[in-house]
Design a protein around this motif. Structure first.
Motif, PDB file in Angstrom:
ATOM      1  N   PRO A   1     -14.116 -31.942  -1.449  1.00  0.00           N
ATOM      2  CA  PRO A   1     -13.199 -32.993  -1.024  1.00  0.00           C
ATOM      3  C   PRO A   1     -13.487 -33.472   0.399  1.00  0.00           C
ATOM      4  N   LEU A   2     -13.202 -34.742   0.609  1.00  0.00           N
ATOM      5  CA  LEU A   2     -13.242 -35.349   1.939  1.00  0.00           C
ATOM      6  C   LEU A   2     -11.892 -36.013   2.157  1.00  0.00           C
ATOM      7  N   ALA A   3     -11.140 -35.543   3.134  1.00  0.00           N
ATOM      8  CA  ALA A   3      -9.818 -36.098   3.436  1.00  0.00           C
ATOM      9  C   ALA A   3      -9.980 -37.201   4.479  1.00  0.00           C
ATOM     10  N   TYR A   4      -9.198 -38.262   4.309  1.00  0.00           N
ATOM     11  CA  TYR A   4      -9.300 -39.388   5.231  1.00  0.00           C
ATOM     12  C   TYR A   4      -7.985 -40.150   5.308  1.00  0.00           C
ATOM     13  N   GLU A   5      -7.903 -40.995   6.313  1.00  0.00           N
ATOM     14  CA  GLU A   5      -6.756 -41.874   6.486  1.00  0.00           C
ATOM     15  C   GLU A   5      -7.291 -43.241   6.921  1.00  0.00           C
ATOM     16  N   THR A   6      -6.606 -44.295   6.535  1.00  0.00           N
ATOM     17  CA  THR A   6      -6.996 -45.636   6.954  1.00  0.00           C
ATOM     18  C   THR A   6      -5.787 -46.352   7.537  1.00  0.00           C
ATOM     19  N   TYR A   7      -6.080 -47.320   8.398  1.00  0.00           N
ATOM     20  CA  TYR A   7      -5.051 -48.117   9.065  1.00  0.00           C
ATOM     21  C   TYR A   7      -5.528 -49.565   9.077  1.00  0.00           C
ATOM     22  N   GLY A   8      -4.642 -50.501   8.809  1.00  0.00           N
ATOM     23  CA  GLY A   8      -5.022 -51.910   8.759  1.00  0.00           C
ATOM     24  C   GLY A   8      -5.591 -52.255   7.398  1.00  0.00           C
ATOM     25  N   LEU A   9      -6.163 -53.459   7.314  1.00  0.00           N
ATOM     26  CA  LEU A   9      -6.699 -53.949   6.038  1.00  0.00           C
ATOM     27  C   LEU A   9      -8.176 -54.287   6.152  1.00  0.00           C
ATOM     28  N   LEU A  10      -8.926 -53.924   5.143  1.00  0.00           N
ATOM     29  CA  LEU A  10     -10.336 -54.298   5.059  1.00  0.00           C
ATOM     30  C   LEU A  10     -10.396 -55.759   4.644  1.00  0.00           C
ATOM     31  N   ASN A  11     -11.127 -56.564   5.398  1.00  0.00           N
ATOM     32  CA  ASN A  11     -11.190 -57.990   5.068  1.00  0.00           C
ATOM     33  C   ASN A  11     -12.131 -58.250   3.886  1.00  0.00           C
ATOM     34  N   LYS A  12     -12.117 -59.482   3.404  1.00  0.00           N
ATOM     35  CA  LYS A  12     -12.888 -59.874   2.222  1.00  0.00           C
ATOM     36  C   LYS A  12     -14.379 -59.583   2.388  1.00  0.00           C
ATOM     37  N   ASN A  13     -14.914 -59.830   3.578  1.00  0.00           N
ATOM     38  CA  ASN A  13     -16.345 -59.593   3.833  1.00  0.00           C
ATOM     39  C   ASN A  13     -16.672 -58.134   4.126  1.00  0.00           C
ATOM     40  N   LYS A  14     -15.641 -57.309   4.270  1.00  0.00           N
ATOM     41  CA  LYS A  14     -15.797 -55.884   4.580  1.00  0.00           C
ATOM     42  C   LYS A  14     -16.624 -55.657   5.850  1.00  0.00           C
ATOM     43  N   ASP A  15     -16.391 -56.521   6.846  1.00  0.00           N
ATOM     44  CA  ASP A  15     -17.145 -56.403   8.090  1.00  0.00           C
ATOM     45  C   ASP A  15     -16.253 -56.090   9.302  1.00  0.00           C
TER      46      ASP A  15
END
Length: 162
Positions: free
Chosen positions: A28-42
């Motif tokens: 397993p790899l545990a992670y957290e994200t914040y905000g939104l990934l945009n359409k271009n993923k950049d």
């Protein structure tokens, strides 16, 4: 409290050959994200934690109920502005907040690894982080940042994945 239900986890089915020569599987790899990934993923930024950190860099850690270790740096109108960027933070390989480490069950022995957990390097940690970035469909990170051991990870990202 069931700690595992509060942890975002990706189970990686691909073998990871460590610098020490050992191989780990189905980890397993545990992670957290914040905000939104945009359409271009950049707009993705990877934040790497220090030795005593975890994936809860901002907001309130659901396990400890304390502010994240970079709470004052990550969020709307902060240095790492979540209205502009998609922030990703992984618990390091060998960590104790959901990513495979010494307290994890060794699939071969069905017991906790304990002292038999393989020696790991910063490069091993980064290779595992790269698996998450690939899973998220991100081809290129906007940047990688971190302090202390997180800074070493950021440097390794520059060497391994310029």
């Amino acid at each position: 409290m069931n700690i595992k239900q509060n942890i975002n986890t990706l189970i990686i089915k691909k073998p990871l050959k460590l610098d020490c020569g050992q191989i780990i599987n189905d980890y397993p790899l545990a992670y957290e994200t914040y905000g939104l990934l945009n359409k271009n993923k950049d707009n993705a930024i990877l934040i790497c934690h220090a030795l005593t950190g975890d994936q809860y860099a901002a907001g309130i850690n659901p396990v400890t109920q304390k502010k994240g270790w970079w709470h004052d740096m990550i969020g709307k109108d902060k240095v790492f502005d979540t209205s502009l960027y998609y922030i990703i933070c992984c618990n390091v390989l060998g960590g104790c907040m959901g990513t495979t480490g010494p307290k994890s069950i060794n699939p071969k022995t069905k017991k906790a690894y304990g002292l038999s957990f393989p020696n790991i390097s910063i490069k091993d940690i980064v290779l595992l982080q790269k698996e998450l970035i690939t899973y998220l469909g991100i081809n290129k990170l906007f940047c990688v940042a971190g302090g202390s051991m997180g800074g070493m990870q950021a440097l390794e990202w520059g060497v391994s994945f310029p």
